[in-house]
Every structure is written in structure tokens, then in C-alpha cells.
Scaffold this motif. Structure first.
Motif, mmCIF file in Angstrom:
data_model
loop_
_atom_site.group_PDB
_atom_site.id
_atom_site.type_symbol
_atom_site.label_atom_id
_atom_site.label_comp_id
_atom_site.label_asym_id
_atom_site.label_seq_id
_atom_site.Cartn_x
_atom_site.Cartn_y
_atom_site.Cartn_z
ATOM 1 N N GLY A 1 107.203 -18.572 -25.292
ATOM 2 C CA GLY A 1 105.962 -18.436 -24.733
ATOM 3 C C GLY A 1 104.779 -19.036 -25.715
ATOM 4 O O GLY A 1 103.638 -19.384 -25.144
ATOM 5 N N SER A 2 105.069 -18.788 -26.849
ATOM 6 C CA SER A 2 103.936 -19.297 -28.027
ATOM 7 C C SER A 2 103.605 -20.859 -27.734
ATOM 8 O O SER A 2 102.701 -21.163 -27.863
ATOM 9 C CB SER A 2 104.261 -18.868 -29.329
ATOM 10 O OG SER A 2 105.259 -19.414 -29.900
ATOM 11 N N VAL A 3 104.660 -21.468 -27.716
ATOM 12 C CA VAL A 3 104.613 -23.065 -27.470
ATOM 13 C C VAL A 3 103.816 -23.194 -26.117
ATOM 14 O O VAL A 3 102.750 -24.100 -26.013
ATOM 15 C CB VAL A 3 105.963 -23.434 -27.567
ATOM 16 C CG1 VAL A 3 105.681 -25.161 -27.123
ATOM 17 C CG2 VAL A 3 106.450 -23.465 -28.915
ATOM 18 N N VAL A 4 104.120 -22.487 -25.211
ATOM 19 C CA VAL A 4 103.532 -22.876 -23.737
ATOM 20 C C VAL A 4 101.925 -22.654 -23.816
ATOM 21 O O VAL A 4 101.323 -23.136 -23.413
ATOM 22 C CB VAL A 4 104.424 -22.180 -22.510
ATOM 23 C CG1 VAL A 4 103.692 -22.238 -21.501
ATOM 24 C CG2 VAL A 4 105.728 -22.863 -22.453
ATOM 25 N N THR B 1 100.059 -22.294 -26.327
ATOM 26 C CA THR B 1 99.409 -23.170 -27.209
ATOM 27 C C THR B 1 98.989 -24.731 -26.413
ATOM 28 O O THR B 1 97.905 -25.132 -26.363
ATOM 29 C CB THR B 1 100.285 -23.607 -28.432
ATOM 30 O OG1 THR B 1 100.622 -22.277 -29.488
ATOM 31 C CG2 THR B 1 99.682 -24.802 -29.454
ATOM 32 N N VAL B 2 100.103 -25.026 -25.846
ATOM 33 C CA VAL B 2 100.047 -26.377 -24.958
ATOM 34 C C VAL B 2 98.852 -26.176 -23.942
ATOM 35 O O VAL B 2 97.816 -27.072 -23.802
ATOM 36 C CB VAL B 2 101.224 -26.889 -24.307
ATOM 37 C CG1 VAL B 2 100.715 -28.109 -23.238
ATOM 38 C CG2 VAL B 2 102.238 -27.277 -25.440
ATOM 39 N N ILE B 3 98.937 -25.011 -23.189
ATOM 40 C CA ILE B 3 97.831 -24.571 -22.199
ATOM 41 C C ILE B 3 96.512 -24.594 -22.820
ATOM 42 O O ILE B 3 95.387 -25.058 -22.351
ATOM 43 C CB ILE B 3 98.201 -23.284 -21.612
ATOM 44 C CG1 ILE B 3 99.427 -23.656 -20.667
ATOM 45 C CG2 ILE B 3 97.032 -22.709 -20.611
ATOM 46 C CD1 ILE B 3 99.921 -22.060 -20.013
ATOM 47 N N VAL C 1 91.115 -26.732 -23.548
ATOM 48 C CA VAL C 1 89.775 -26.820 -24.532
ATOM 49 C C VAL C 1 89.431 -28.385 -24.335
ATOM 50 O O VAL C 1 88.097 -28.768 -24.555
ATOM 51 C CB VAL C 1 90.218 -26.628 -26.010
ATOM 52 C CG1 VAL C 1 89.189 -27.044 -27.132
ATOM 53 C CG2 VAL C 1 90.407 -25.071 -26.119
ATOM 54 N N GLN C 2 90.171 -29.130 -24.059
ATOM 55 C CA GLN C 2 90.097 -30.700 -24.296
ATOM 56 C C GLN C 2 89.168 -31.039 -22.712
ATOM 57 O O GLN C 2 88.378 -31.262 -22.259
ATOM 58 C CB GLN C 2 91.199 -31.681 -23.980
ATOM 59 C CG GLN C 2 91.778 -31.720 -25.293
ATOM 60 C CD GLN C 2 93.150 -32.737 -25.144
ATOM 61 O OE1 GLN C 2 93.575 -33.073 -24.088
ATOM 62 N NE2 GLN C 2 93.964 -32.785 -26.402
#
Length: 128
Positions: A115-118, A120-122, A127-128
Motif C-alpha cells: 500500500g505504501s508503494v502504491v 507513493t506512486v499515485i 504531483v507531476q
């Protein structure tokens, strides 16, 4: 008195005896991500102090903060924030006396890591 039979064994049990388990991994990751948060905060504070100091010093620090190294530090810190958030929710669940059996604890550990990786990617994509 009978003579004691000596057995060759390690002085203390280590990874030869214990196998990696998810609760052990999540405990170690909590400590590692805590240090990642400190690195991100130090870089952000350095950037703010440089902004208040001088234009040339700010340009120098901003160059570091916006380089690949700064991106790595801030991305690691972002992952650490999400990991600590999810691990905190997991511990609140544990404090309620739920999820303490081994299969549920392992599922919750994997949920925190994945969940933390997902998240982070989201976050990076938004933000970009």
C-alpha cells in the motif's frame, strides 16, 4: 560429577535459525523509514535556510535538492510518510485487540508495504 558433553552450537541464535517473517520485516522497515524521514526533513530545512541566507547559496542548495539525489531523498521520504501512516493504522487496529493472529498480521504487513508503494506512486503521478 559426570563430565558434560560439549555441543558445537552458535553463541546466539541468528539467521541460521530464524527465518524472515513479515512482522520482523515491517519492524525493521519502520526504523529505516524513520531515518529516511529525517534525511528528507534535513534537506528541506537546509533548502529553507538557504532561501533565507543568500541568492547564491540558495542556487547551490536548490541545485542539490532538485538533482537526482534530492529526488531520491524526497521520494524515499514520501514513501516513508505513507509507510508510517499505514503502519500507524495497523497498530491502532492491533491496539483494539484485533488482527493479532499470525495470518492476519502477515496480511496487514504486506498491506502496509504494498500500500505504501502504491500510494507513493499515485502521489508522484498526481504531483507531476
Amino acid at each position: 560429577m559426570a563430565k558434560a558433553k560439549r555441543v558445537n552450537r552458535p553463541l546466539s541464535p541468528h539467521l541460521q535459525i530464524y527465518r524472515w517473517q513479515i512482522p520482523m520485516l515491517t519492524s525493521i522497515l519502520t526504523r529505516i523509514t524513520g531515518h529516511a524521514l529525517v534525511a528528507g526533513v534535513l534537506l528541506a530545512v537546509w533548502w529553507l535556510v538557504a532561501a533565507a541566507t543568500s541568492e547564491s547559496y540558495f542556487a547551490f542548495v536548490n541545485g542539490i535538492a532538485t538533482s537526482w539525489f534530492g529526488d531520491l531523498i524526497f521520494t524515499g521520504s514520501l514513501w516513508a510518510v505513507w509507510y508510517h501512516y499505514l503502519a500507524g493504522l495497523r497498530h491502532l487496529y492491533y491496539d483494539a485487540g484485533k488482527g493479532l493472529d499470525i495470518p492476519t498480521a502477515e496480511k496487514l504487513g504486506w498491506a502496509c508495504i504494498i500500500g505504501s508503494v502504491v500510494l507513493t506512486v499515485i502521489t508522484i503521478l498526481l504531483v507531476q
